[in-house]
Design a protein around this motif. Structure first.
Motif, short mmCIF file in Angstrom:
data_model
loop_
_atom_site.label_atom_id
_atom_site.label_comp_id
_atom_site.label_asym_id
_atom_site.label_seq_id
_atom_site.Cartn_x
_atom_site.Cartn_y
_atom_site.Cartn_z
N ALA A 190 0.83 -1.20 0.00
CA ALA A 190 0.00 0.00 0.00
C ALA A 190 0.87 1.25 0.00
N LEU A 191 1.90 1.26 0.81
CA LEU A 191 2.80 2.41 0.86
C LEU A 191 3.48 2.63 -0.48
N ALA A 192 3.94 1.56 -1.11
CA ALA A 192 4.58 1.68 -2.41
C ALA A 192 3.61 2.24 -3.45
N MET A 193 2.35 1.79 -3.40
CA MET A 193 1.35 2.28 -4.34
C MET A 193 1.07 3.76 -4.12
N VAL A 194 0.93 4.16 -2.87
CA VAL A 194 0.67 5.56 -2.56
C VAL A 194 1.84 6.43 -3.03
N GLU A 195 3.05 5.98 -2.80
CA GLU A 195 4.22 6.74 -3.24
C GLU A 195 4.25 6.87 -4.77
N GLU A 196 3.94 5.80 -5.45
CA GLU A 196 3.90 5.82 -6.92
C GLU A 196 2.81 6.78 -7.42
N LEU A 197 1.65 6.73 -6.81
CA LEU A 197 0.56 7.61 -7.22
C LEU A 197 0.88 9.07 -6.94
N ARG A 198 1.47 9.34 -5.81
CA ARG A 198 1.85 10.72 -5.48
C ARG A 198 2.90 11.24 -6.45
N ALA A 199 3.87 10.40 -6.79
CA ALA A 199 4.90 10.81 -7.75
C ALA A 199 4.28 11.10 -9.11
N TYR A 211 1.15 12.05 -9.66
CA TYR A 211 0.38 13.29 -9.53
C TYR A 211 1.31 14.51 -9.53
N ASN A 212 2.38 14.43 -8.77
CA ASN A 212 3.32 15.55 -8.66
C ASN A 212 4.07 15.82 -9.95
N SER A 213 4.14 14.84 -10.84
CA SER A 213 4.84 15.03 -12.11
C SER A 213 4.05 15.92 -13.06
N GLY A 214 2.77 16.11 -12.77
CA GLY A 214 1.94 16.95 -13.63
C GLY A 214 1.33 16.21 -14.80
N LYS A 215 1.49 14.92 -14.87
CA LYS A 215 0.96 14.18 -16.02
C LYS A 215 -0.48 13.72 -15.81
N THR A 216 -1.12 14.17 -14.75
CA THR A 216 -2.52 13.84 -14.54
C THR A 216 -3.40 14.82 -15.29
N ARG A 217 -4.63 14.44 -15.50
CA ARG A 217 -5.58 15.28 -16.25
C ARG A 217 -6.28 16.26 -15.30
N SER A 218 -6.82 17.30 -15.89
CA SER A 218 -7.51 18.32 -15.10
C SER A 218 -8.87 17.82 -14.61
N TYR A 219 -9.39 18.52 -13.63
CA TYR A 219 -10.71 18.22 -13.10
C TYR A 219 -11.76 18.32 -14.20
#
Length: 69
Positions: free
Chosen positions: A8-17, A19-27
């Motif tokens: 779970a911790l590894a998944m959260v870290e991957e998801l945060r990275a 998100y923080n990279s800016g490659k996620t889509r807008s609302y």
């Protein structure tokens, strides 16, 4: 195989990275995609109900109430 706190911790870290990279889509993009999904589901209601009946032997009313609406 099981999912523990280390996984779970590894998944959260991957998801945060990600998100923080800016490659996620807008609302706004996500909302438009959800609206399009609703349109597709409405347009193909009977096909969805037929598939649920064929694959899972779900009665039409139950398929509509639980899955489509």
């Amino acid at each position: 195989m099981y999912f523990d706190s280390k996984d779970a911790l590894a998944m959260v870290e991957e998801l945060r990275a990600s998100y923080n990279s800016g490659k996620t889509r807008s609302y706004e993009w996500r909302v438009s995609q959800l609206k399009n999904l609703v349109k597709v589901a409405e347009h193909h209601e009977q096909e969805i109900v037929d598939a649920l009946r064929s694959d899972l032997s779900k009665p039409e009313f139950e398929a509509y109430v639980h899955e489509v609406s």
